[in-house]
Write a protein that holds these residues in place. Sequence first.
Motif, PDB file in Angstrom:
ATOM      1  N   ASN A  36      12.997   0.173 -14.691  1.00 35.52           N
ATOM      2  CA  ASN A  36      13.708  -0.513 -15.525  1.00 35.52           C
ATOM      3  C   ASN A  36      13.324  -1.899 -16.056  1.00 35.52           C
ATOM      4  OD1 ASN A  36      15.872   1.578 -15.524  1.00 35.52           O
ATOM      5  ND2 ASN A  36      16.307   0.753 -13.370  1.00 35.52           N
ATOM      6  N   GLU A  37      12.088  -1.923 -15.577  1.00 33.23           N
ATOM      7  CA  GLU A  37      11.490  -3.223 -16.334  1.00 33.23           C
ATOM      8  C   GLU A  37      10.508  -3.084 -17.551  1.00 33.23           C
ATOM      9  OE1 GLU A  37       9.535  -4.811 -12.696  1.00 33.23           O
ATOM     10  OE2 GLU A  37       7.735  -3.517 -13.083  1.00 33.23           O
ATOM     11  N   PRO A  38      10.064  -3.925 -18.275  1.00 34.49           N
ATOM     12  CA  PRO A  38       9.153  -3.779 -19.414  1.00 34.49           C
ATOM     13  C   PRO A  38       7.753  -3.117 -19.198  1.00 34.49           C
ATOM     14  CG  PRO A  38      10.188  -5.833 -19.788  1.00 34.49           C
ATOM     15  CD  PRO A  38      10.635  -5.477 -18.410  1.00 34.49           C
ATOM     16  N   VAL A  39       7.277  -2.226 -19.961  1.00 33.01           N
ATOM     17  CA  VAL A  39       6.167  -1.550 -19.441  1.00 33.01           C
ATOM     18  C   VAL A  39       4.893  -1.810 -20.465  1.00 33.01           C
ATOM     19  CG1 VAL A  39       6.866   0.541 -18.475  1.00 33.01           C
ATOM     20  CG2 VAL A  39       6.724   0.492 -20.729  1.00 33.01           C
ATOM     21  N   VAL A  40       3.916  -2.144 -20.079  1.00 30.67           N
ATOM     22  CA  VAL A  40       2.624  -2.411 -20.833  1.00 30.67           C
ATOM     23  C   VAL A  40       1.794  -0.960 -20.965  1.00 30.67           C
ATOM     24  CG1 VAL A  40       0.397  -3.919 -21.216  1.00 30.67           C
ATOM     25  CG2 VAL A  40       2.523  -4.929 -20.166  1.00 30.67           C
ATOM     26  N   VAL A  41       1.778  -0.488 -21.674  1.00 28.77           N
ATOM     27  CA  VAL A  41       1.012   0.806 -21.945  1.00 28.77           C
ATOM     28  C   VAL A  41      -0.328   0.919 -22.507  1.00 28.77           C
ATOM     29  CG1 VAL A  41       1.585   3.038 -22.676  1.00 28.77           C
ATOM     30  CG2 VAL A  41       3.318   1.635 -22.078  1.00 28.77           C
ATOM     31  N   VAL A  42      -1.341   1.611 -21.708  1.00 24.20           N
ATOM     32  CA  VAL A  42      -2.728   1.194 -22.458  1.00 24.20           C
ATOM     33  C   VAL A  42      -3.032   2.734 -22.163  1.00 24.20           C
ATOM     34  CG1 VAL A  42      -4.933   0.669 -22.045  1.00 24.20           C
ATOM     35  CG2 VAL A  42      -3.195  -0.873 -21.222  1.00 24.20           C
ATOM     36  N   SER A  43      -3.518   3.374 -23.496  1.00 22.35           N
ATOM     37  CA  SER A  43      -3.880   4.716 -23.648  1.00 22.35           C
ATOM     38  C   SER A  43      -5.454   4.579 -23.862  1.00 22.35           C
ATOM     39  CB  SER A  43      -3.297   5.477 -24.749  1.00 22.35           C
ATOM     40  OG  SER A  43      -1.916   5.386 -24.474  1.00 22.35           O
ATOM     41  N   VAL A  44      -6.167   5.598 -23.429  1.00 19.54           N
ATOM     42  CA  VAL A  44      -7.720   5.840 -23.767  1.00 19.54           C
ATOM     43  C   VAL A  44      -7.676   7.060 -24.528  1.00 19.54           C
ATOM     44  CG1 VAL A  44      -8.279   6.444 -21.452  1.00 19.54           C
ATOM     45  CG2 VAL A  44     -10.020   5.615 -22.890  1.00 19.54           C
ATOM     46  N   VAL A  45      -8.285   7.252 -25.425  1.00 20.73           N
ATOM     47  CA  VAL A  45      -9.002   8.391 -26.200  1.00 20.73           C
ATOM     48  C   VAL A  45     -10.202   8.392 -26.527  1.00 20.73           C
ATOM     49  CG1 VAL A  45      -6.537   8.588 -27.452  1.00 20.73           C
ATOM     50  CG2 VAL A  45      -8.236   7.407 -28.477  1.00 20.73           C
ATOM     51  N   GLY A  46     -10.719   9.451 -26.878  1.00 18.86           N
ATOM     52  CA  GLY A  46     -12.050   9.486 -27.315  1.00 18.86           C
ATOM     53  C   GLY A  46     -12.766  10.930 -26.979  1.00 18.86           C
ATOM     54  N   PRO A  47     -13.933  11.088 -27.327  1.00 21.93           N
ATOM     55  CA  PRO A  47     -14.557  12.529 -26.955  1.00 21.93           C
ATOM     56  C   PRO A  47     -14.802  12.697 -25.694  1.00 21.93           C
ATOM     57  CG  PRO A  47     -16.063  11.218 -28.600  1.00 21.93           C
ATOM     58  CD  PRO A  47     -14.875  10.446 -28.067  1.00 21.93           C
ATOM     59  N   TYR A  48     -14.598  14.080 -25.258  1.00 20.31           N
ATOM     60  CA  TYR A  48     -14.721  14.334 -23.865  1.00 20.31           C
ATOM     61  C   TYR A  48     -16.087  14.197 -23.402  1.00 20.31           C
ATOM     62  CZ  TYR A  48     -17.211  18.852 -24.786  1.00 20.31           C
ATOM     63  OH  TYR A  48     -18.273  19.779 -25.131  1.00 20.31           O
ATOM     64  N   CYS A  49     -16.084  13.982 -21.929  1.00 17.70           N
ATOM     65  CA  CYS A  49     -17.433  13.492 -21.187  1.00 17.70           C
ATOM     66  C   CYS A  49     -17.896  12.247 -21.582  1.00 17.70           C
ATOM     67  CB  CYS A  49     -18.319  14.702 -21.365  1.00 17.70           C
ATOM     68  SG  CYS A  49     -17.789  16.246 -20.683  1.00 17.70           S
ATOM     69  N   THR A  50     -17.226  11.318 -21.868  1.00 15.68           N
ATOM     70  CA  THR A  50     -17.680   9.910 -21.973  1.00 15.68           C
ATOM     71  C   THR A  50     -17.314   9.022 -21.186  1.00 15.68           C
ATOM     72  OG1 THR A  50     -15.711   9.690 -23.741  1.00 15.68           O
ATOM     73  CG2 THR A  50     -17.793  10.423 -24.615  1.00 15.68           C
ATOM     74  N   GLY A  51     -16.619   9.276 -20.416  1.00 15.21           N
ATOM     75  CA  GLY A  51     -16.306   8.343 -19.071  1.00 15.21           C
ATOM     76  C   GLY A  51     -14.968   7.537 -19.296  1.00 15.21           C
ATOM     77  N   LYS A  52     -14.114   8.102 -20.074  1.00 15.91           N
ATOM     78  CA  LYS A  52     -13.059   7.394 -20.303  1.00 15.91           C
ATOM     79  C   LYS A  52     -12.078   7.412 -19.003  1.00 15.91           C
ATOM     80  CE  LYS A  52     -11.456  10.744 -23.195  1.00 15.91           C
ATOM     81  NZ  LYS A  52     -10.843  11.209 -22.098  1.00 15.91           N
ATOM     82  N   SER A  53     -12.005   8.356 -18.282  1.00 14.29           N
ATOM     83  CA  SER A  53     -11.087   8.308 -16.850  1.00 14.29           C
ATOM     84  C   SER A  53     -11.677   7.030 -15.981  1.00 14.29           C
ATOM     85  CB  SER A  53     -11.075   9.658 -16.350  1.00 14.29           C
ATOM     86  OG  SER A  53     -10.663  10.616 -17.071  1.00 14.29           O
ATOM     87  N   TYR A  54     -12.883   6.925 -16.056  1.00 15.72           N
ATOM     88  CA  TYR A  54     -13.670   6.089 -15.100  1.00 15.72           C
ATOM     89  C   TYR A  54     -13.248   4.554 -15.662  1.00 15.72           C
ATOM     90  CZ  TYR A  54     -17.111   3.237 -12.430  1.00 15.72           C
ATOM     91  OH  TYR A  54     -17.551   2.318 -11.648  1.00 15.72           O
ATOM     92  N   LEU A  55     -12.781   4.603 -16.651  1.00 15.33           N
ATOM     93  CA  LEU A  55     -12.853   3.145 -17.200  1.00 15.33           C
ATOM     94  C   LEU A  55     -11.285   2.873 -16.836  1.00 15.33           C
ATOM     95  CD1 LEU A  55     -14.303   1.086 -18.735  1.00 15.33           C
ATOM     96  CD2 LEU A  55     -13.321   1.982 -20.993  1.00 15.33           C
ATOM     97  N   MET A  56     -10.315   3.906 -17.028  1.00  9.19           N
ATOM     98  CA  MET A  56      -8.941   3.656 -16.624  1.00  9.19           C
ATOM     99  C   MET A  56      -8.971   3.506 -14.833  1.00  9.19           C
ATOM    100  SD  MET A  56      -7.549   3.756 -19.534  1.00  9.19           S
ATOM    101  CE  MET A  56      -5.919   4.221 -19.522  1.00  9.19           C
ATOM    102  N   ASN A  57      -9.683   4.202 -14.326  1.00 11.55           N
ATOM    103  CA  ASN A  57      -9.569   3.947 -13.018  1.00 11.55           C
ATOM    104  C   ASN A  57      -9.871   2.509 -12.652  1.00 11.55           C
ATOM    105  OD1 ASN A  57      -8.887   6.465 -12.466  1.00 11.55           O
ATOM    106  ND2 ASN A  57     -10.931   6.940 -11.772  1.00 11.55           N
ATOM    107  N   ARG A  58     -10.779   1.870 -13.287  1.00  8.93           N
ATOM    108  CA  ARG A  58     -11.133   0.428 -13.010  1.00  8.93           C
ATOM    109  C   ARG A  58      -9.791  -0.292 -13.497  1.00  8.93           C
ATOM    110  NH1 ARG A  58     -16.092  -0.732 -11.237  1.00  8.93           N
ATOM    111  NH2 ARG A  58     -15.402  -3.023 -11.319  1.00  8.93           N
TER     112      ARG A  58
END
Length: 436
Positions: A36-58
Amino acid sequence: MALGVHMFAPVCLIENDGFGKLCVKKQAKDILDRINEPVVVVSVVGPYCTGKSYLMNRLAGQQTGFALRNTIESKTKGIWMWCIPHPKKKGHTLVLLDTEGLGDVQEDEKDDTWIFSLAVLLSSVLVYNSLGVIDNEALEKLHYVTELPENIRVKAEGYEDEAAEFMHVFPSFVWAVRDFALDLKMGDKLITSDEYLESALMLKQGLSRRTARYNLPRRCLCEFFAQKKCFVFPRPASTQDMRRIEDLPEVELDSEFLHQANAFCSYIYHNAQPKTVKGGHTITGTALGNLAEIYIEAICSGKVLCLENAVVSLAKIQNVRAVDQALQIYKAEMLSMAQLPLDPDQLSRIHTLAEKKAIKVFMKMSFNDKDQIYQKELMEKIHHKYQDMCQQNHQASLMQCQKVLEDVFDPLELKISDGSYLRPGGYRQYRAFLTS
């Protein structure tokens, strides 16, 4: 969601079944409903197999979480979500959204377009992750941005230059260039990564079809996103080590990569703003889940996403829920404090306190109740509940008075009926009973 509590692993927010059908997953929606509190939403998009998920884990402060690929197969399908307490903004939740890789040959290109559009519409910051350099080929791969006007309308009554409104409602844009191996120079002059992006987005002069095609993605990025930022990352480790990137301690990562990764996270933590929608209304986790369902419903119906209509729909959902929750608080407060029967003045004081708590809950949960329609509805329902309580109090008072009278006069009537007062001295006993 309680402060200090966060998810220990991501869950699927929007499922893509691979046949063009998208849906919001109940588990993720239930999690968002508790925020019930404000959310800061960060989305990552881009070609597959470019390391998007690793960046989000950090960004989540973890080595693992979002699935990383170690083969040519794209791991993320649909959009996955990870909610954590915001590292820098107290009273806010950081929502990380990892999207399926764009351009996967196994997926329909229309799915990619909708995934990209949803990432834009749900986020405060859109991170575009790509490999190599920002050149014409990289910008052509970002053709999804040129298709946004075909899929999104800002106002219910559209007009010719509606795309110009995108800048007011779209998130900030961050381009993360991975495995960057060049020197940041323009001629002999060192430049920043932001200047590198600005240079790459410069338009060509001319009216030819080729020039128009060259300019289109650049013009869209410049006109749709008010804030743009760029980070360039060298390769984090050797090819062999990349296969076990999740297990690599920081000391084994490239120092410049680590520096850039920390700078990237710091920028997101300090600069990403709470998610808002058209009209400047701040979104909570509950509202974000409802918004996702509204967008998916529009996509499944084949309609163009209208942001103005989405806000209207969201307001109705949020305000109906706000009225219900506030009314439940009022009833709970009244039941806990009002042990009937009570003096009417005391009941009135309890009602006033319960009403204030209910209104406070409503004001926190309500959304865009411009004409106070839902607040008036709440006040009417509280008034009816209070009148019911007053009637119950009146009945309880009557019953208590009746019991007192019975306790007093039943023994008297019994003695009269059995003749106790008809014997010598009975009158004195009768008078003594009345005055006792």
